[in-house]
Every structure is written in structure tokens, then in C-alpha cells.
Design a protein around this motif. Structure first.
Motif, short mmCIF file in Angstrom:
data_model
loop_
_atom_site.label_atom_id
_atom_site.label_comp_id
_atom_site.label_asym_id
_atom_site.label_seq_id
_atom_site.Cartn_x
_atom_site.Cartn_y
_atom_site.Cartn_z
N GLY A 94 0.83 -1.20 0.00
CA GLY A 94 0.00 0.00 0.00
C GLY A 94 0.86 1.25 0.00
N THR A 95 0.37 2.27 -0.63
CA THR A 95 1.10 3.54 -0.64
C THR A 95 0.10 4.66 -0.90
OG1 THR A 95 2.96 4.75 -1.60
CG2 THR A 95 1.60 3.47 -3.11
N ASP A 96 0.45 5.84 -0.44
CA ASP A 96 -0.40 7.02 -0.62
C ASP A 96 0.32 8.03 -1.50
OD1 ASP A 96 -2.44 6.00 1.02
OD2 ASP A 96 -1.37 6.69 2.81
N LEU A 97 -0.41 8.55 -2.43
CA LEU A 97 0.16 9.52 -3.36
C LEU A 97 -0.63 10.81 -3.24
CD1 LEU A 97 0.33 7.10 -6.41
CD2 LEU A 97 2.19 7.66 -4.85
N ASN A 98 0.08 11.89 -3.06
CA ASN A 98 -0.58 13.20 -2.95
C ASN A 98 -0.15 14.08 -4.11
OD1 ASN A 98 -0.03 16.24 -1.58
ND2 ASN A 98 -2.10 15.41 -1.50
N PHE A 99 -1.12 14.47 -4.90
CA PHE A 99 -0.90 15.45 -5.97
C PHE A 99 -1.48 16.77 -5.47
CE2 PHE A 99 -1.13 11.30 -7.90
CZ PHE A 99 -0.06 11.29 -8.78
N PRO A 100 -0.63 17.65 -4.99
CA PRO A 100 -1.12 18.86 -4.30
C PRO A 100 -2.12 19.65 -5.12
CG PRO A 100 1.26 18.63 -4.07
CD PRO A 100 0.84 17.60 -5.07
N GLY A 101 -3.24 19.92 -4.48
CA GLY A 101 -4.27 20.74 -5.12
C GLY A 101 -5.07 20.04 -6.19
N VAL A 102 -4.76 18.79 -6.44
CA VAL A 102 -5.45 18.07 -7.51
C VAL A 102 -6.19 16.86 -6.97
CG1 VAL A 102 -5.22 16.94 -9.75
CG2 VAL A 102 -3.68 18.82 -9.13
N ALA A 103 -5.43 15.95 -6.41
CA ALA A 103 -6.05 14.71 -5.98
C ALA A 103 -5.15 13.98 -4.99
CB ALA A 103 -6.35 13.81 -7.17
N ASP A 104 -5.78 13.10 -4.25
CA ASP A 104 -5.06 12.17 -3.38
C ASP A 104 -5.37 10.76 -3.84
OD1 ASP A 104 -3.92 14.11 -1.73
OD2 ASP A 104 -5.76 14.28 -0.55
N LEU A 105 -4.32 9.98 -3.97
CA LEU A 105 -4.48 8.59 -4.40
C LEU A 105 -3.99 7.65 -3.31
CD1 LEU A 105 -4.69 9.95 -7.27
CD2 LEU A 105 -3.44 7.96 -8.13
N SER A 106 -4.71 6.59 -3.18
CA SER A 106 -4.27 5.53 -2.31
C SER A 106 -4.28 4.22 -3.09
CB SER A 106 -5.20 5.40 -1.09
OG SER A 106 -5.08 6.54 -0.25
N VAL A 107 -3.19 3.51 -2.96
CA VAL A 107 -3.07 2.21 -3.63
C VAL A 107 -2.95 1.15 -2.55
CG1 VAL A 107 -1.71 0.81 -5.23
CG2 VAL A 107 -1.97 3.27 -5.63
N ARG A 108 -3.84 0.20 -2.59
CA ARG A 108 -3.84 -0.88 -1.61
C ARG A 108 -3.98 -2.20 -2.35
NH1 ARG A 108 -2.50 2.84 0.84
NH2 ARG A 108 -3.26 3.73 2.79
N GLY A 109 -3.41 -3.23 -1.79
CA GLY A 109 -3.57 -4.53 -2.42
C GLY A 109 -2.84 -5.61 -1.67
N SER A 110 -2.97 -6.78 -2.19
CA SER A 110 -2.30 -7.93 -1.59
C SER A 110 -1.98 -8.94 -2.68
CB SER A 110 -3.18 -8.58 -0.51
OG SER A 110 -4.36 -9.11 -1.10
N CYS A 111 -0.90 -9.63 -2.47
CA CYS A 111 -0.49 -10.69 -3.39
C CYS A 111 -0.14 -11.91 -2.55
CB CYS A 111 0.71 -10.26 -4.23
SG CYS A 111 0.35 -9.00 -5.47
N PRO A 112 -1.05 -12.84 -2.43
CA PRO A 112 -0.77 -14.04 -1.64
C PRO A 112 0.42 -14.79 -2.23
CG PRO A 112 -3.10 -13.87 -2.16
CD PRO A 112 -2.41 -12.84 -2.98
N PRO A 113 1.24 -15.38 -1.40
CA PRO A 113 2.41 -16.10 -1.91
C PRO A 113 2.02 -17.31 -2.75
CG PRO A 113 2.12 -16.51 0.44
CD PRO A 113 1.13 -15.45 0.07
N ALA A 114 2.79 -17.54 -3.74
CA ALA A 114 2.55 -18.68 -4.61
C ALA A 114 3.88 -19.11 -5.20
CB ALA A 114 1.57 -18.32 -5.72
N ASN A 115 3.88 -20.23 -5.81
CA ASN A 115 5.12 -20.75 -6.37
C ASN A 115 5.53 -20.05 -7.66
OD1 ASN A 115 5.49 -22.59 -4.31
ND2 ASN A 115 4.19 -24.11 -5.31
N TYR A 116 4.62 -20.03 -8.60
CA TYR A 116 5.00 -19.49 -9.92
C TYR A 116 4.16 -18.28 -10.33
CZ TYR A 116 7.44 -23.90 -10.16
OH TYR A 116 8.27 -24.95 -9.88
N SER A 117 2.93 -18.28 -9.92
CA SER A 117 2.09 -17.13 -10.23
C SER A 117 1.03 -16.99 -9.15
CB SER A 117 1.41 -17.29 -11.61
OG SER A 117 0.50 -18.36 -11.57
#
Lengths: 143, 87
Positions: A94-117
């Protein structure tokens, strides 16, 4: 009986007064000097009117130029690029991105462990500051 | 890439998926209208993400294009890249 009317240098009868006035009506109303003064006065007024029109045109041109420049500057698109925001963990990221005066973005997610994909969840939250329309959001994955 | 969108509020929107000439897979979401001050939530599911030692290797590139509704209008192109760390 008719009463004589005195006009400097002229003695005439009252019934001739109308003819006399009609005759005077055809005379020039002012001397050449007076007429010239009238013309000069009109000329000054015309010059003032011309200067006023010129000043008005200049002010209008300046305003139009200012508006055009502002419109041009406003119409230019703004591109803001943010690279490499801090991401601590690939499993729960997860990470937060701030574009001053325009927008705020938040990126969240998860990737469960796996062998190949694996299958990853990705959530993008966008909060805009100004009113916007025609929003287009693109999410791109590079493998 | 599959796009399962969660939107609040949720008017209809168009979703397009594709792959550009360099092999980048992408999904594009076209909301029809964005209210002032609204918060938009987009949910994506990335299928078959490549992994190295069990860890997904993803480089997420976001490109948000918007224009305000003012008299003249002003376009914004917000770009960001999120790289998942490799273990």
C-alpha cells in the motif's frame, strides 16, 4: 394709419416686418470668425472623442490580451508524475500519493504467496480536490 | 487483468482492457461523471501475476486523466508507478 418702425438706418411699415425677418433669416448667422470658432470647437471635441475611443480600444486590447493569456495558461494540461513511492511489503502492499491541489491517491492490495504465479488484488482510491469531469483511470501492469 | 470495480457512488462506466506494443497489459476505466469532491474506488484483480520465490513481481503504473468543469477547463494527467519490492 400705419406706424413706422425704426431699424437702424431703415424706416419701414409694420406690415413689412415679416418680410424683413424672412430676409434676415437668409443671412449668415455668424461671422466668419464665429463660424471658425465653432469649427475649431467641433474639431477639439472630435479630437477628444478620438482620443477617448483610442484609449478605450487600448484598454479593451489589454484586457483581451490578459484574458487570452490566462485562458491559454489555464487550458494547458498539467502532468504530474510520481515515481517509486515507498512500498514496504509485496504481500500486503500500500502507498499514498498526494498530488497537491489536484487529488489524493491511495493504492492498496495484496499478493498471496505462490510458487509461480498468483492473483493480486489492487484497489485504487482517488479523491479529487477540484470538480472534475471526463475522468479516465488507467491501471497498467508490467510483468 | 480483470477489473472488478467498486465505485461509490456507482454510476455505469466503461472498462477496456488491452495490451500495448511493448507488451504492457492495461485496463482503462471511463467514468461518465465525477462529482465535485467525490472519492472513487477502483478494484482490480491481477490474474497470474509473475512471482519470484513466491513473491509477486508487479510494477503498477497508474495514469489518471481528468479535466475540471470550469469555463475554460484544465486537464490533469496524474502518473504514478508503484513497484512491489522483491524479496
Amino acid at each position: 394709419m400705419h406706424e413706422l418702425v425704426y431699424d437702424p438706418g431703415v424706416w419701414r411699415f409694420p406690415q413689412d416686418e415679416r418680410i424683413y425677418q424672412m430676409r434676415n433669416a437668409y443671412r449668415r448667422p455668424a461671422s466668419e470668425k464665429q463660424l471658425g470658432w465653432v469649427f475649431n470647437l467641433n474639431s477639439k471635441r472630435g479630437a477628444l472623442r478620438g482620443r477617448w475611443r483610442l484609449a478605450t480600444a487600448l484598454v479593451a486590447a489589454v484586457l483581451a490580451t490578459g484574458l487570452a493569456v490566462a485562458a491559454y495558461a489555464q487550458s494547458q494540461d498539467t502532468t504530474i508524475t510520481m515515481t517509486s513511492p515507498k512500498v514496504e511489503n509485496a504481500l500486503q502492499y500500500g502507498t499514498d500519493l498526494n498530488f497537491p491541489g489536484v487529488a489524493d491517491l491511495s493504492v492498496r492490495g495484496s499478493c498471496p504467496p505462490a510458487n509461480y504465479s498468483t492473483t493480486c488484488d489492487l484497489m485504487v482510491i482517488v479523491a479529487f480536490d477540484p470538480p472534475v469531469s471526463n475522468l479516465a483511470t488507467k491501471s497498467m501492469r508490467k510483468s | 487483468m480483470a477489473v472488478g470495480s467498486g465505485l461509490n457512488p456507482g454510476p455505469k462506466m466503461q472498462v477496456a482492457e488491452g495490451e500495448d506494443s511493448s507488451g504492457l497489459k492495461y485496463a482503462t476505466v471511463y467514468p461518465t461523471f465525477v462529482a465535485a469532491g467525490a472519492t472513487w474506488v477502483f478494484d482490480f484483480v491481477v490474474l497470474n501475476a509473475p512471482t519470484v520465490n513466491g513473491t509477486a513481481q508487479l510494477s503498477i503504473m497508474l495514469d489518471i486523466q481528468a479535466s475540471n468543469t470550469g469555463f475554460i477547463g484544465h486537464g490533469y494527467d496524474l502518473q504514478a508507478t508503484v513497484q512491489l519490492p522483491a524479496i
